[in-house]
Design an enzyme around this catalytic site. Structure first.
Site, mmCIF file in Angstrom:
data_model
loop_
_atom_site.group_PDB
_atom_site.id
_atom_site.type_symbol
_atom_site.label_atom_id
_atom_site.label_comp_id
_atom_site.label_asym_id
_atom_site.label_seq_id
_atom_site.Cartn_x
_atom_site.Cartn_y
_atom_site.Cartn_z
ATOM 1 N N ASP A 21 47.053 -29.940 -15.215
ATOM 2 C CA ASP A 21 46.431 -29.649 -16.509
ATOM 3 C C ASP A 21 45.638 -30.853 -17.020
ATOM 4 O O ASP A 21 45.989 -31.995 -16.720
ATOM 5 C CB ASP A 21 47.535 -29.257 -17.507
ATOM 6 C CG ASP A 21 46.968 -28.552 -18.728
ATOM 7 O OD1 ASP A 21 45.770 -28.196 -18.721
ATOM 8 O OD2 ASP A 21 47.727 -28.361 -19.692
ATOM 9 N N ASN A 69 43.600 -17.290 -16.494
ATOM 10 C CA ASN A 69 42.347 -18.049 -16.353
ATOM 11 C C ASN A 69 41.103 -17.157 -16.277
ATOM 12 O O ASN A 69 39.985 -17.615 -16.524
ATOM 13 C CB ASN A 69 42.389 -18.983 -15.137
ATOM 14 C CG ASN A 69 43.249 -20.213 -15.341
ATOM 15 O OD1 ASN A 69 43.787 -20.783 -14.395
ATOM 16 N ND2 ASN A 69 43.400 -20.657 -16.579
HETATM 17 C C1 FPP Z 1 43.675 -27.048 -15.834
HETATM 18 O O1 FPP Z 1 42.871 -27.903 -16.611
HETATM 19 C C2 FPP Z 1 43.205 -26.885 -14.457
HETATM 20 C C3 FPP Z 1 42.842 -25.699 -13.874
HETATM 21 C C4 FPP Z 1 42.865 -24.418 -14.594
HETATM 22 C C5 FPP Z 1 42.384 -25.604 -12.489
HETATM 23 C C6 FPP Z 1 42.850 -26.631 -11.515
HETATM 24 C C7 FPP Z 1 41.917 -26.625 -10.366
HETATM 25 C C8 FPP Z 1 41.560 -27.689 -9.622
HETATM 26 C C9 FPP Z 1 42.134 -29.048 -9.794
HETATM 27 C C10 FPP Z 1 40.508 -27.496 -8.605
HETATM 28 C C11 FPP Z 1 40.796 -27.249 -7.182
HETATM 29 C C12 FPP Z 1 42.133 -26.884 -6.771
HETATM 30 C C13 FPP Z 1 42.494 -26.747 -5.462
HETATM 31 C C14 FPP Z 1 43.902 -26.447 -5.155
HETATM 32 C C15 FPP Z 1 41.561 -26.858 -4.349
HETATM 33 P P1 FPP Z 1 42.239 -27.292 -17.912
HETATM 34 O O2 FPP Z 1 40.886 -26.793 -17.574
HETATM 35 O O3 FPP Z 1 43.149 -26.297 -18.532
HETATM 36 O O4 FPP Z 1 42.142 -28.585 -18.829
HETATM 37 P P2 FPP Z 1 42.213 -28.652 -20.423
HETATM 38 O O5 FPP Z 1 43.559 -28.143 -20.822
HETATM 39 O O6 FPP Z 1 42.033 -30.112 -20.700
HETATM 40 O O7 FPP Z 1 41.086 -27.822 -20.948
#
Ligand code: FPP
Length: 246
Positions: A21, A69
Site C-alpha cells: 500500500d 480496485n
Molecule cells: C496500493 O497502493 C497498490 C496497488 C493497488 C497495486 C500494487 C501493484 C504494484 C506494486 C504493481 C505490480 C505488481 C506486481 C505483483 C507485478 P495505492 O494505490 O492504494 O496507494 P495509496 O493508498 O497511497 O493511494
C-alpha cells in the site's frame, strides 16, 4: 541496524502475505501521477521476492489487485493491469533463475484476456520450481473467496458428493482459493494503514499483523528483515497460555 543477522532461521514464517500500500501517496510526494507510484512499486516487488527467497520463506503472497480496485479511475485500472503483464513477461526469467514458482489466487476468469494469458503462461513456465512460491492475489478479496467456497460446497452437497455433516474446517479450506497453500503466519501492510482490507479474511485468523509507515515503493530488503525480526519476537499462543508453550 543489521536486522538480517538477527533473524533466527529456525523460526522463519513459512508464509508471508503483504498488502502493498501507498503507491499513490508516494507518487504524490514526488509530484507525479499515481501510475508512477505503481511503476516504482515493481522495484519493491522484486526486492521483497528476492529477499524472501534468500531467507528461505516458502510462500510469499502479494495483494496486487483487489476486487475493489475495479472502482478506481479506468486509466489507473488499465495501467495497473498493463504493468502486471509487462512485469510478468520481463521477470519470468528471474523467477526461473531463482527457482521460484508463480501462482495466483482470485477471480482470474474475470480478468482481461491478455492479462489472464500472461499470468497463465508464467504459472505454466514456473510450475516445476521448488525454492519458493510467489502467490499473486489478483482480482481477489477475502469475502469473494469465502463466498465462492460456499457456492462450490453447496454444489457438491447438491450433487450428492458431500454430506453437510462432514464439513469441518479442514474440508472448508479445501474449497478456498488457497487450498494448496498453508495459512500465512505473518501479514505485513505498508503505508501506515492498519486494516486487512478484505485480504485473506479466513486464512489470516491466526496471523501476526505488522504495520509499517514505509510506503510500498520505498520497501526494501532491510524492511522485510526488520519485519521478520519483529515477528520472531512475538509470542504466538493460539488460545493457550505462555506456560503451556514453554
Ligand atoms: C496500493 O497502493 C497498490 C496497488 C493497488 C497495486 C500494487 C501493484 C504494484 C506494486 C504493481 C505490480 C505488481 C506486481 C505483483 C507485478 P495505492 O494505490 O492504494 O496507494 P495509496 O493508498 O497511497 O493511494
Amino acid at each position: 541496524m543489521d536486522y538480517k543477522s538477527l533473524i533466527i532461521p529456525e523460526k522463519l514464517p513459512q508464509h508471508v502475505a503483504i498488502i502493498m500500500d501507498g503507491n499513490g501517496r508516494w507518487a504524490k510526494q514526488h509530484s507525479k501521477p499515481r501510475v508512477f507510484g505503481h511503476r516504482n512499486g515493481v522495484k519493491a516487488v522484486r526486492e521483497t521476492t528476492e529477499a524472501a527467497a534468500e531467507l528461505g520463506i516458502k510462500y510469499l503472497t502479494l495483494y496486487a489487485f483487489s476486487t475493489e480496485n475495479w472502482n478506481r479511475p479506468q486509466l489507473e485500472v488499465n495501467a495497473l493491469l498493463h504493468l502486471l503483464v509487462e512485469t510478468l513477461s520481463k521477470e519470468i526469467h528471474t523467477l526461473m533463475e531463482n527457482n521460484i514458482r508463480l501462482t495466483a489466487i482470485g477471480d482470474l476468469a474475470a480478468l482481461p484476456d491478455h492479462t489472464r494469458r500472461a499470468l497463465l503462461e508464467g504459472i505454466e513456465k514456473t510450475k516445476a520450481n521448488t525454492r519458493m512460491t510467489l502467490v499473486l492475489a489478483l482480482n481477489y478479496s477475502g469475502r469473494w473467496d469465502i463466498v465462492q467456497a460456499a457456492r462450490n460446497i453447496a454444489r457438491s452437497v447438491q450433487e450428492g458428493k458431500l454430506d453437510p455433516d462432514q464439513i469441518d474446517e479442514k474440508h472448508f479450506q479445501e474449497y478456498l482459493a488457497t487450498r494448496e497453500i498453508p495459512d500465512p503466519e505473518f501479514m505485513i501492510r505498508t503505508s501506515g494503514e492498519q486494516r486487512t482490507s478484505n485480504f485473506l479474511c479466513y486464512q489470516l485468523a491466526y496471523a501476526e499483523l505488522y504495520f509499517t509507515t514505509v510506503l510500498w515503493p520505498d520497501f526494501r530488503k532491510e524492511h522485510l528483515y526488520q519485519a521478520i525480526v519483529a515477528y520472531q519476537q512475538r509470542e504466538r499462543r493460539f488460545g493457550m497460555i505462555s506456560e503451556q508453550l514453554a
